[in-house]
Design a protein around this motif. Structure first.
Motif, PDB file in Angstrom:
ATOM      1  N   UNK A  39       0.828  -1.203   0.000  1.00 53.84           N
ATOM      2  CA  UNK A  39       0.000   0.000   0.000  1.00 53.84           C
ATOM      3  C   UNK A  39       0.863   1.255   0.000  1.00 53.84           C
ATOM      4  N   UNK A  40       0.385   2.259  -0.701  1.00 54.77           N
ATOM      5  CA  UNK A  40       0.990   3.585  -0.584  1.00 54.77           C
ATOM      6  C   UNK A  40       0.630   4.150   0.793  1.00 54.77           C
ATOM      7  N   UNK A  41       1.318   5.193   1.176  1.00 58.30           N
ATOM      8  CA  UNK A  41       1.068   5.808   2.489  1.00 58.30           C
ATOM      9  C   UNK A  41      -0.409   6.186   2.644  1.00 58.30           C
ATOM     10  N   UNK A  42      -0.985   5.859   3.819  1.00 59.46           N
ATOM     11  CA  UNK A  42      -2.405   6.155   4.074  1.00 59.46           C
ATOM     12  C   UNK A  42      -2.588   6.444   5.564  1.00 59.46           C
ATOM     13  N   UNK A  43      -3.834   6.785   5.950  1.00 60.93           N
ATOM     14  CA  UNK A  43      -4.086   7.129   7.349  1.00 60.93           C
ATOM     15  C   UNK A  43      -5.181   6.263   7.968  1.00 60.93           C
ATOM     16  N   UNK A  87       3.583   2.833   2.487  1.00 61.14           N
ATOM     17  CA  UNK A  87       4.949   3.300   2.240  1.00 61.14           C
ATOM     18  C   UNK A  87       4.960   4.285   1.077  1.00 61.14           C
ATOM     19  N   UNK A  88       5.841   5.251   1.180  1.00 61.51           N
ATOM     20  CA  UNK A  88       6.036   6.158   0.050  1.00 61.51           C
ATOM     21  C   UNK A  88       6.882   5.463  -1.004  1.00 61.51           C
ATOM     22  N   UNK A  89       6.806   5.947  -2.224  1.00 64.24           N
ATOM     23  CA  UNK A  89       7.640   5.407  -3.301  1.00 64.24           C
ATOM     24  C   UNK A  89       9.116   5.498  -2.915  1.00 64.24           C
ATOM     25  N   UNK A  90       9.481   6.637  -2.361  1.00 71.18           N
ATOM     26  CA  UNK A  90      10.888   6.891  -2.033  1.00 71.18           C
ATOM     27  C   UNK A  90      11.386   5.945  -0.950  1.00 71.18           C
ATOM     28  N   UNK A  91      10.557   5.652   0.062  1.00 68.25           N
ATOM     29  CA  UNK A  91      11.008   4.836   1.183  1.00 68.25           C
ATOM     30  C   UNK A  91      11.418   3.442   0.725  1.00 68.25           C
ATOM     31  N   UNK A 144       1.966   3.191  -9.445  1.00 67.07           N
ATOM     32  CA  UNK A 144       0.871   3.425  -8.503  1.00 67.07           C
ATOM     33  C   UNK A 144      -0.438   2.988  -9.139  1.00 67.07           C
ATOM     34  N   UNK A 145      -1.245   2.239  -8.390  1.00 71.23           N
ATOM     35  CA  UNK A 145      -2.560   1.806  -8.859  1.00 71.23           C
ATOM     36  C   UNK A 145      -3.613   2.358  -7.908  1.00 71.23           C
ATOM     37  N   UNK A 146      -4.218   3.491  -8.239  1.00 72.16           N
ATOM     38  CA  UNK A 146      -5.229   4.088  -7.360  1.00 72.16           C
ATOM     39  C   UNK A 146      -6.489   3.238  -7.338  1.00 72.16           C
ATOM     40  N   UNK A 156      -2.449   1.061  -4.272  1.00 73.49           N
ATOM     41  CA  UNK A 156      -1.462  -0.019  -4.260  1.00 73.49           C
ATOM     42  C   UNK A 156      -0.274   0.406  -5.116  1.00 73.49           C
ATOM     43  N   UNK A 157       0.928   0.212  -4.596  1.00 68.02           N
ATOM     44  CA  UNK A 157       2.148   0.554  -5.328  1.00 68.02           C
ATOM     45  C   UNK A 157       2.955  -0.713  -5.594  1.00 68.02           C
ATOM     46  N   UNK A 158       3.552  -0.776  -6.780  1.00 63.65           N
ATOM     47  CA  UNK A 158       4.411  -1.904  -7.153  1.00 63.65           C
ATOM     48  C   UNK A 158       5.802  -1.367  -7.478  1.00 63.65           C
ATOM     49  N   UNK A 159       6.814  -1.963  -6.852  1.00 64.82           N
ATOM     50  CA  UNK A 159       8.210  -1.601  -7.116  1.00 64.82           C
ATOM     51  C   UNK A 159       8.890  -2.777  -7.827  1.00 64.82           C
TER      52      UNK A 159
END
Length: 337
Positions: A260-264, A279-283, A300-302, A313-316
């Motif tokens: 997951x991308x950063x969320x609250x 997590x952020x992309x950078x982290x 990034x997949x919103x 959802x983010x994929x690296x």
């Protein structure tokens, strides 16, 4: 990894002697369909546990089967690599599909696997509601999996390692891309589900085992692709897990991380045991680079809905650059294989 060099005459005789007994050849045929416990093999063959254990010991000494521990249970799997495994596969290929003994064994094995599936279904049903609630918060699994397939590419590869394999979905998704695969998870309940899923899909070139993703019981530089799918947010410190993933890569191998991308969504800590809120992309890219990997693409997949509270959802995708350096080529940044 076992040597692929040809066997000596004495080694061939050793292998053939080990397999040259009806019960042992039946055990080899059973294990060619997936990992089994001694009790499961005892149930299929209707022989005593000590007798089955003695046969497995002989097969193990000949390098034809491997034993691994999962909690209080011991599993056995057929050796998949090397000249010994190739010789046994030739022996299995030569057996008649209408053999009465092997036919009955196959029927009883199907019953054992159905019992596995029933246990896994009961566990999944008890937890499905909470899983579905989480799925509804982010983009569909279909879109995530389609992007993973695009990033991996269609070129076949030898070894896949899936860390935190859960239900074994990555092993299923990529089954037509790899020659062999291993899924690692710490939960025996999840591994039961994964085995049932692999059985149902007819996937015999993948196996799962219990293990610690921070200290993998595997030989380094043994895999071409390592996947870490929706795992990092359960870890207070994900870097050691990524370090282990990088250690498993052959030169030129790739790591695919999905999370997951950063969320609250603070409630996910209590309701789903999340240690990190995305997590952020950078982290994650920074962690990958600390492990000596080159980040090739981040996607990034919103979520499908316009709900601003929904999760992205983010994929690296990252690669071990050693092969590229050795061949003096410039890595592509397209993110496709």
């Amino acid at each position: 990894m076992l040597s692929l060099s040809p066997l000596t005459l004495e080694e061939c005789v050793e292998v053939l002697k080990a397999a040259g007994e009806p019960t042992r050849l039946r055990l080899i045929a059973l294990l060619s369909q997936g990992d089994l416990t001694v009790s499961e093999m005892t149930e299929v063959l209707s022989q005593s546990q000590p007798r089955i254990s003695r046969h497995l010991k002989l097969l193990g000494e000949a390098g034809l089967v491997e034993r691994y521990q999962e909690g209080a249970w011991a599993y056995f799997r057929l050796t998949r690599d090397g000249a010994r495994a190739k010789l046994m596969q030739q022996a299995l290929n030569a057996t008649s599909s209408s053999d009465a003994y092997l036919g009955r064994d196959a029927e009883r094995l199907a019953t054992v696997k159905q019992a596995r599936a029933s246990r896994a279904e009961a566990y999944f049903s008890a937890n499905a509601a909470s899983w579905n609630d989480l799925r509804n918060l982010h983009v569909s699994d279909e879109k995530v999996e389609a992007e993973i397939l695009t990033l991996i590419g269609r070129t076949p590869f030898d070894g896949l390692l899936d860390l935190g394999t859960g239900t074994g979905r990555m092993l299923e998704l990529l089954a037509d891309r790899y020659r062999r695969a291993i899924g690692i998870d710490s939960s025996r309940s999840m591994l039961s589900i994964a085995r049932a899923q692999l059985d149902e899909a007819g996937i015999t070139h993948a196996s799962v085992r219990q293990g610690d993703i921070f200290n993998l019981p595997l030989e380094r530089e043994s895999f071409d692709v390592v996947t870490i799918h929706q795992v990092l947010h359960f870890l207070h410190d994900p870097l050691p897990a990524i370090t282990e993933a990088a250690r498993m890569l052959r030169p030129g191998g790739r790591v695919v991380i999905v999370d997951f991308a950063t969320h609250d969504h603070e409630e996910l800590r209590l309701e789903h045991a999340h240690a990190r809120l995305g997590f952020s992309q950078h982290q994650v890219a920074d962690w990958l680079e600390q492990c000596g990997l080159s980040v090739e693409k981040i996607v990034d997949l919103p979520p499908d809905s316009g709900d601003t509270r929904a999760l992205t959802v983010t994929i690296w995708l990252a690669r071990d650059p050693r092969l590229l350096i050795a061949t003096d080529t410039t890595p592509s940044k397209t993110g496709t294989a």
